[in-house]
Enzyme design. Structure first.
Site, PDB file in Angstrom:
ATOM      1  N   ARG A  31      -9.326  -7.330   4.953  1.00 32.05           N
ATOM      2  CA  ARG A  31      -8.178  -6.811   5.698  1.00 32.05           C
ATOM      3  C   ARG A  31      -8.193  -5.289   5.728  1.00 32.05           C
ATOM      4  O   ARG A  31      -7.930  -4.668   6.758  1.00 32.05           O
ATOM      5  CB  ARG A  31      -6.879  -7.318   5.073  1.00 32.05           C
ATOM      6  CG  ARG A  31      -5.587  -6.908   5.802  1.00 32.05           C
ATOM      7  CD  ARG A  31      -4.398  -7.503   5.061  1.00 32.05           C
ATOM      8  NE  ARG A  31      -3.127  -7.290   5.724  1.00 32.05           N
ATOM      9  CZ  ARG A  31      -2.266  -6.325   5.426  1.00 32.05           C
ATOM     10  NH1 ARG A  31      -2.586  -5.438   4.476  1.00 32.05           N
ATOM     11  NH2 ARG A  31      -1.112  -6.222   6.057  1.00 32.05           N
TER      12      ARG A  31
ATOM     13  N   HIS B  97       1.091  -1.870  11.203  1.00 35.35           N
ATOM     14  CA  HIS B  97       2.198  -2.700  11.684  1.00 35.35           C
ATOM     15  C   HIS B  97       2.707  -2.230  13.056  1.00 35.35           C
ATOM     16  O   HIS B  97       3.910  -2.250  13.326  1.00 35.35           O
ATOM     17  CB  HIS B  97       3.329  -2.753  10.647  1.00 35.35           C
ATOM     18  CG  HIS B  97       2.887  -3.397   9.373  1.00 35.35           C
ATOM     19  ND1 HIS B  97       2.636  -4.739   9.273  1.00 35.35           N
ATOM     20  CD2 HIS B  97       2.596  -2.864   8.156  1.00 35.35           C
ATOM     21  CE1 HIS B  97       2.235  -5.021   8.046  1.00 35.35           C
ATOM     22  NE2 HIS B  97       2.191  -3.904   7.354  1.00 35.35           N
TER      23      HIS B  97
ATOM     24  N   GLN C 105       0.838  -1.197   0.000  1.00 36.77           N
ATOM     25  CA  GLN C 105       0.000   0.000   0.000  1.00 36.77           C
ATOM     26  C   GLN C 105       0.876   1.252   0.000  1.00 36.77           C
ATOM     27  O   GLN C 105       1.888   1.317   0.694  1.00 36.77           O
ATOM     28  CB  GLN C 105      -0.883  -0.025   1.246  1.00 36.77           C
ATOM     29  CG  GLN C 105      -1.935   1.054   1.305  1.00 36.77           C
ATOM     30  CD  GLN C 105      -2.914   0.811   2.442  1.00 36.77           C
ATOM     31  OE1 GLN C 105      -3.038  -0.306   2.932  1.00 36.77           O
ATOM     32  NE2 GLN C 105      -3.610   1.848   2.849  1.00 36.77           N
TER      33      GLN C 105
ATOM     34  N   SER D  98       4.186  -5.972   3.124  1.00 38.72           N
ATOM     35  CA  SER D  98       2.916  -5.828   3.841  1.00 38.72           C
ATOM     36  C   SER D  98       1.777  -6.442   3.039  1.00 38.72           C
ATOM     37  O   SER D  98       1.711  -7.656   2.864  1.00 38.72           O
ATOM     38  CB  SER D  98       2.675  -4.354   4.157  1.00 38.72           C
ATOM     39  OG  SER D  98       1.518  -4.176   4.948  1.00 38.72           O
ATOM     40  N   LEU D  99       0.866  -5.638   2.514  1.00 42.58           N
ATOM     41  CA  LEU D  99      -0.217  -6.150   1.687  1.00 42.58           C
ATOM     42  C   LEU D  99       0.319  -7.000   0.543  1.00 42.58           C
ATOM     43  O   LEU D  99      -0.300  -7.996   0.150  1.00 42.58           O
ATOM     44  CB  LEU D  99      -1.029  -4.978   1.123  1.00 42.58           C
ATOM     45  CG  LEU D  99      -2.100  -5.328   0.097  1.00 42.58           C
ATOM     46  CD1 LEU D  99      -3.241  -6.087   0.746  1.00 42.58           C
ATOM     47  CD2 LEU D  99      -2.601  -4.070  -0.607  1.00 42.58           C
TER      48      LEU D  99
ATOM     49  N   GLN E   2       1.670 -10.501  11.364  1.00 43.46           N
ATOM     50  CA  GLN E   2       2.254  -9.512  10.444  1.00 43.46           C
ATOM     51  C   GLN E   2       1.594  -8.156  10.545  1.00 43.46           C
ATOM     52  O   GLN E   2       2.250  -7.113  10.551  1.00 43.46           O
ATOM     53  CB  GLN E   2       2.164 -10.039   9.008  1.00 43.46           C
ATOM     54  CG  GLN E   2       2.790  -9.146   7.950  1.00 43.46           C
ATOM     55  CD  GLN E   2       1.780  -8.678   6.905  1.00 43.46           C
ATOM     56  OE1 GLN E   2       0.747  -8.140   7.262  1.00 43.46           O
ATOM     57  NE2 GLN E   2       2.095  -8.892   5.641  1.00 43.46           N
TER      58      GLN E   2
END
Length: 317
Positions: free
Chosen positions: A113, A197, A10, A88-89, A246
């Site tokens: 999510r 995060h 993202q 991440s994503l 995560q």
């Protein structure tokens, strides 16, 4: 040459992304047309009239659809990586490429999510800032000194000399100021809608854990390097547990890329809008004194055509 596919996270999304791919590739069209989301995916990606693309609940399924569309184009031509990872994503895109989920399930999961992370961030005056020029230990010392202003932590270790901190705004701002006083070259506030995060994402982690209990996970057909650990998973590690952790812990991208470099990867293909990840690769390789890497970005139709041509020649050869 050992090849890694890296999937953007993202932040690299932009208006118009995927429009040329949708025009030129039936595989990409199939992914976009079949995506089960509660908004007009094509309109937001291609036109973004109401500037919704940068809102987390929209960004995440849009980014997944984009990556899965490219995955389908490559799969149809027998082009695959030796190893996978994402930021991440982007880890969800990597897992789709590895065969853990179908693209239909991956896009639905990304939509869930995004909404879960949005809910988890509600009520928090949050900030995230990229800090350039300090080591992780040096920046951690600054963060520790700022905790009297609230919660903050290192949330993305992107590459040598670029680390992101996040949390409550006052604490992040103090940590950034301390970083400057201790030799940071730059501190760049990021446009985000939540403290991703960090421990503030605990609720999102709980929601994801519940969601994961209701879906099937297949074994990876291609090795995946995970954000949480910076390495491939052990047999005792469950993908769903790694993903639950995560979302509320720091992303170890430096460790991920170093793991790949140490295991002989020399071609890195970034899939998704933007070129951030190949930039991180170059920094990691430079730190290790490795100069024989090849970096490729796949964002446009022209990018795909050139990459497919070279890949098919290699397959024929």
């Amino acid at each position: 040459m050992k090849t890694a596919f890296l999937y953007a996270g993202q932040g690299s999304q932009h208006k118009g992304m995927g429009e040329d791919l949708y025009r030129d590739y039936p595989e990409f069209r199939k992914v976009f047309d079949s995506a089960e989301v509660d908004f007009d995916l094509k309109k937001i990606c291609f036109e973004d009239p109401d500037e919704q693309l940068n809102l987390t609940e929209y960004t995440q399924p849009c980014m997944l659809a984009f990556a899965c569309g490219i995955n389908e184009i490559l799969k149809a031509r027998g082009i695959k990586a030796d190893i996978l990872a994402g930021l991440s994503l982007g880890e969800y895109s990597a897992l789709e490429a590895a065969g853990v989920w179908s693209y239909e399930e991956a896009i639905k999961l990304a939509a869930f999510r995004g909404k879960a992370m949005t809910r988890s961030a509600q009520g928090v005056e949050a900030a995230m800032t990229a800090v350039m020029g300090l080591t992780r230990d040096e920046l951690q010392a600054c963060v520790d000194q700022a905790l009297d202003q609230g919660v903050a932590s290192i949330c993305n270790d992107n590459c040598p000399g670029q680390i992101v901190i996040g949390g409550e705004k006052a604490a992040v701002e103090k940590a950034a100021q301390l970083a400057k006083e201790n030799g940071a070259k730059r501190c760049v506030p990021l446009k985000v809608s939540g403290p991703f995060h960090t421990s503030f994402m605990q609720k999102a982690g709980e929601e994801l854990k519940d969601y994961f209990s209701k879906i099937e996970f297949s074994n990876e057909q291609i090795p995946v390097v995970f954000n949480l650990t910076g390495c491939e998973r052990n047999e005792s590690d469950l993908v769903e547990d790694l993903l639950t952790a995560q979302v509320q812990n720091g992303v170890k991208m430096t460790q991920t890329l170093n793991y790949m470099l140490d295991n002989g990867v020399r071609r890195f293909v970034e899939i998704g809008p933007g070129k951030a990840l190949t930039g991180f690769v170059k920094r990691c390789a430079k730190e290790k004194g490795i100069d024989d890497i090849e970096c490729i970005t796949l964002e446009s139709s022209d990018d795909l055509k050139a990459f497919i041509m070279v890949s098919e020649e290699e397959l024929d050869g």
